[in-house]
Design a protein around this motif. Structure first.
Motif, mmCIF file in Angstrom:
data_model
loop_
_atom_site.group_PDB
_atom_site.id
_atom_site.type_symbol
_atom_site.label_atom_id
_atom_site.label_comp_id
_atom_site.label_asym_id
_atom_site.label_seq_id
_atom_site.Cartn_x
_atom_site.Cartn_y
_atom_site.Cartn_z
ATOM 1 N N GLN A 104 0.843 -1.191 0.000
ATOM 2 C CA GLN A 104 0.000 0.000 0.000
ATOM 3 C C GLN A 104 0.878 1.242 0.000
ATOM 4 N N LEU A 105 0.653 2.098 -0.962
ATOM 5 C CA LEU A 105 1.463 3.300 -1.147
ATOM 6 C C LEU A 105 0.638 4.520 -0.774
ATOM 7 N N ARG A 106 1.126 5.299 0.187
ATOM 8 C CA ARG A 106 0.409 6.497 0.645
ATOM 9 C C ARG A 106 0.904 7.694 -0.164
ATOM 10 N N ILE A 107 0.029 8.195 -1.032
ATOM 11 C CA ILE A 107 0.381 9.284 -1.939
ATOM 12 C C ILE A 107 -0.321 10.563 -1.510
ATOM 13 N N GLY A 108 0.414 11.659 -1.524
ATOM 14 C CA GLY A 108 -0.166 12.980 -1.348
ATOM 15 C C GLY A 108 -0.012 13.760 -2.643
ATOM 16 N N ALA A 109 -0.933 14.663 -2.927
ATOM 17 C CA ALA A 109 -0.859 15.390 -4.196
ATOM 18 C C ALA A 109 -1.601 16.711 -4.126
ATOM 19 N N THR A 110 -1.091 17.678 -4.867
ATOM 20 C CA THR A 110 -1.867 18.863 -5.193
ATOM 21 C C THR A 110 -2.689 18.515 -6.438
ATOM 22 N N ALA A 111 -3.601 19.401 -6.824
ATOM 23 C CA ALA A 111 -4.547 19.082 -7.895
ATOM 24 C C ALA A 111 -3.840 18.827 -9.220
ATOM 25 N N SER A 112 -4.243 17.767 -9.911
ATOM 26 C CA SER A 112 -3.723 17.460 -11.244
ATOM 27 C C SER A 112 -4.643 16.455 -11.908
ATOM 28 N N ARG A 113 -4.897 16.648 -13.208
ATOM 29 C CA ARG A 113 -5.704 15.685 -13.948
ATOM 30 C C ARG A 113 -4.948 14.393 -14.229
ATOM 31 N N ALA A 114 -3.650 14.359 -13.937
ATOM 32 C CA ALA A 114 -2.879 13.135 -14.155
ATOM 33 C C ALA A 114 -3.113 12.105 -13.061
ATOM 34 N N ILE A 115 -3.694 12.504 -11.937
ATOM 35 C CA ILE A 115 -3.766 11.621 -10.773
ATOM 36 C C ILE A 115 -4.637 10.382 -11.010
ATOM 37 N N SER A 124 -1.623 22.674 -0.253
ATOM 38 C CA SER A 124 -0.290 23.137 0.151
ATOM 39 C C SER A 124 0.759 22.075 -0.167
ATOM 40 N N ALA A 125 1.627 22.383 -1.135
ATOM 41 C CA ALA A 125 2.723 21.473 -1.465
ATOM 42 C C ALA A 125 3.686 21.340 -0.290
ATOM 43 N N LEU A 135 3.357 10.208 4.825
ATOM 44 C CA LEU A 135 3.101 9.843 3.438
ATOM 45 C C LEU A 135 4.357 9.187 2.880
ATOM 46 N N ASP A 136 4.179 8.365 1.841
ATOM 47 C CA ASP A 136 5.325 7.740 1.196
ATOM 48 C C ASP A 136 5.910 8.624 0.107
ATOM 49 N N MET A 137 5.047 9.383 -0.564
ATOM 50 C CA MET A 137 5.532 10.285 -1.606
ATOM 51 C C MET A 137 4.484 11.353 -1.878
ATOM 52 N N ALA A 138 4.926 12.414 -2.562
ATOM 53 C CA ALA A 138 4.022 13.519 -2.877
ATOM 54 C C ALA A 138 4.296 14.015 -4.288
ATOM 55 N N PHE A 139 3.218 14.196 -5.053
ATOM 56 C CA PHE A 139 3.284 14.802 -6.378
ATOM 57 C C PHE A 139 2.770 16.235 -6.233
ATOM 58 N N VAL A 140 3.664 17.202 -6.401
ATOM 59 C CA VAL A 140 3.322 18.590 -6.100
ATOM 60 C C VAL A 140 3.806 19.512 -7.211
ATOM 61 N N HIS A 141 3.330 20.746 -7.171
ATOM 62 C CA HIS A 141 3.841 21.754 -8.092
ATOM 63 C C HIS A 141 4.466 22.903 -7.304
ATOM 64 N N ARG A 190 6.849 24.178 -11.633
ATOM 65 C CA ARG A 190 7.647 22.967 -11.800
ATOM 66 C C ARG A 190 6.883 21.810 -11.161
ATOM 67 N N LEU A 191 6.709 20.732 -11.899
ATOM 68 C CA LEU A 191 6.000 19.560 -11.391
ATOM 69 C C LEU A 191 7.024 18.533 -10.926
ATOM 70 N N LEU A 192 6.884 18.076 -9.696
ATOM 71 C CA LEU A 192 7.874 17.148 -9.174
ATOM 72 C C LEU A 192 7.248 16.096 -8.270
ATOM 73 N N LEU A 193 7.923 14.970 -8.206
ATOM 74 C CA LEU A 193 7.535 13.854 -7.346
ATOM 75 C C LEU A 193 8.630 13.681 -6.304
ATOM 76 N N ALA A 194 8.245 13.661 -5.024
ATOM 77 C CA ALA A 194 9.219 13.576 -3.936
ATOM 78 C C ALA A 194 8.955 12.341 -3.091
ATOM 79 N N ALA A 195 10.018 11.665 -2.699
ATOM 80 C CA ALA A 195 9.943 10.495 -1.826
ATOM 81 C C ALA A 195 11.219 10.455 -0.992
ATOM 82 N N ARG A 196 11.294 9.462 -0.107
ATOM 83 C CA ARG A 196 12.481 9.385 0.748
ATOM 84 C C ARG A 196 13.619 8.597 0.113
#
Length: 364
Positions: free
Chosen positions: A96-107, A130-131, A143-149, A269-275
């Motif tokens: 199970q992957l815990r994802i956080g994100a700001t708004a995007s139609r790609a989600i 809030s990114a 969270l495990d990762m976040a897709f933010v702008h 800038r669109l980026l994906l962040a994880a540990r």
């Protein structure tokens, strides 16, 4: 009171945010509660760790020393929790992957691809405007990762230790206006064309209010700016009451026109962040594929990409490039849309933490 990891996390959040108000928001706490907790921590250590001023909070020399020891401990503890949970989930036959994100139609497409790919990953989704809040949640293991702008001119507060994969270095932000607006007939809208319009912006989105202010000042405009969420902004834009900023991948509507702004004054800038890099390697290709799938459904964005990569000018460094077209000279030649897009889930499909509805709105 014995000092715990959660107390160290509080100290790091206050130092990173620079104020109790912002730190409380990122931690999901009330400011008075955070102030009380800070006093208890300082009492337990027997020293003042932060100086409070009208401008915010800054660490004392002793506070800096404590923070230098606290940050590695917080990071390591988060890694222990994450790796243990992941190992337990794999042993039970699923991850199970815990994802956080700001708004995007790609989600929606991204989550669908994760669920149906190999190995199968079961994602949960937490949306936040809030990114910075999402990045802090990744850093402390919530969270495990976040897709933010990241809005140009308003750098994100990147917690130490996070790994980042950039999806798009600079995505231009478009303007959304009524289909009957005089400027809707233009392929590129000048800021001057909107001199008599009111703008509606969601000021809770990190950096967006400031970005529009800069664009208006640069154009010599003093337009009225209203605060509101983007669902409301789209509804008002459709009847000509306001204009609003939108992502270029926004879904076309017959009552709205989505157009690039002349000179592309607002970019993100669109980026994906994880540990870890390994976590990014597992999911980034699905995100990239999903982003370009929705991009190809946005005619104004596709036209912008074609115009940005003409043989005469060559591909500018900041222009996004669909996969398979990296640094190719001449116009972008878009691949056919994958068959997988015909099988995307409906917006009503729910995740454990909420529904796809928040992610599939055609706002932004």
């Amino acid at each position: 009171m014995e000092l715990e990891v959660r107390h160290l996390r509080v100290l790091c959040a206050i130092a990173d945010a620079g104020s109790l108000h912002r730190a409380a928001r990122e931690l999901g706490m009330a400011q008075p509660s955070l102030s009380t907790q800070l006093r208890r921590i300082e009492n337990a250590l027997g020293a003042q760790l932060f100086v409070r001023t009208r401008a915010g909070c800054r660490p004392t020399p002793l506070g800096l020393a404590v923070l230098s020891r606290a940050r590695p401990l917080v990071t390591e503890f988060a890694a222990i929790v994450t790796e243990t949970r992941a190992a337990a989930a794999r042993a039970a036959g699923g991850f199970q992957l815990r994802i956080g994100a700001t708004a995007s139609r790609a989600i929606p497409g991204w989550l669908y691809r994760l669920r149906t790919g190999e190995p199968r990953i079961e994602p949960t989704l937490q949306m936040n405007v809030s990114a910075n809040t999402l990045l802090a949640m990744v850093a402390d293991g919530r969270l495990d990762m976040a897709f933010v702008h990241e809005v140009e001119g308003s750098p994100l507060r990147m917690p130490p230790g996070l790994r980042v994969r950039v999806l798009v270095e600079r995505e231009p932000q478009f303007v959304t206006l009524a289909a009957h607006h005089p400027a809707a007939s233009r392929r590129r809208v000048r800021m001057a064309d909107l001199a008599g319009d009111r703008w509606m912006i969601d000021a809770t989105v990190d950096g967006e209010w400031d970005a529009l202010c800069r664009a208006l000042r640069s154009a010599g405009l003093r337009s009225e700016m209203l605060h509101g969420d983007y669902l409301t902004a789209y509804s008002l834009a459709a009847i000509g009451e306001v204009v609003t900023v939108s992502q270029p991948t926004a879904h076309p509507r017959p009552d709205l026109a989505i157009r690039p702004l002349e000179g592309d004054p607002i970019g993100v800038r669109l980026l994906l962040a994880a540990r870890t890099e390994a976590e990014l390697d597992d999911v980034y290709p699905y995100l990239e594929e999903s982003y370009w799938a929705v991009a190809r459904e946005a005619p104004a964005y596709m036209e912008w990409l074609e115009n940005a990569r003409t043989p005469a000018t060559g591909p500018p460094d900041e222009a996004p490039v669909p996969p398979g077209d990296r640094r190719r000279p001449g116009p972008v030649r878009l691949r056919e849309r994958p068959d997988i897009d015909a099988h995307l889930p409906s917006p009503a499909m729910e995740t454990r933490t909420g529904s796809f509805q928040a992610a599939t709105r055609d706002i932004r």
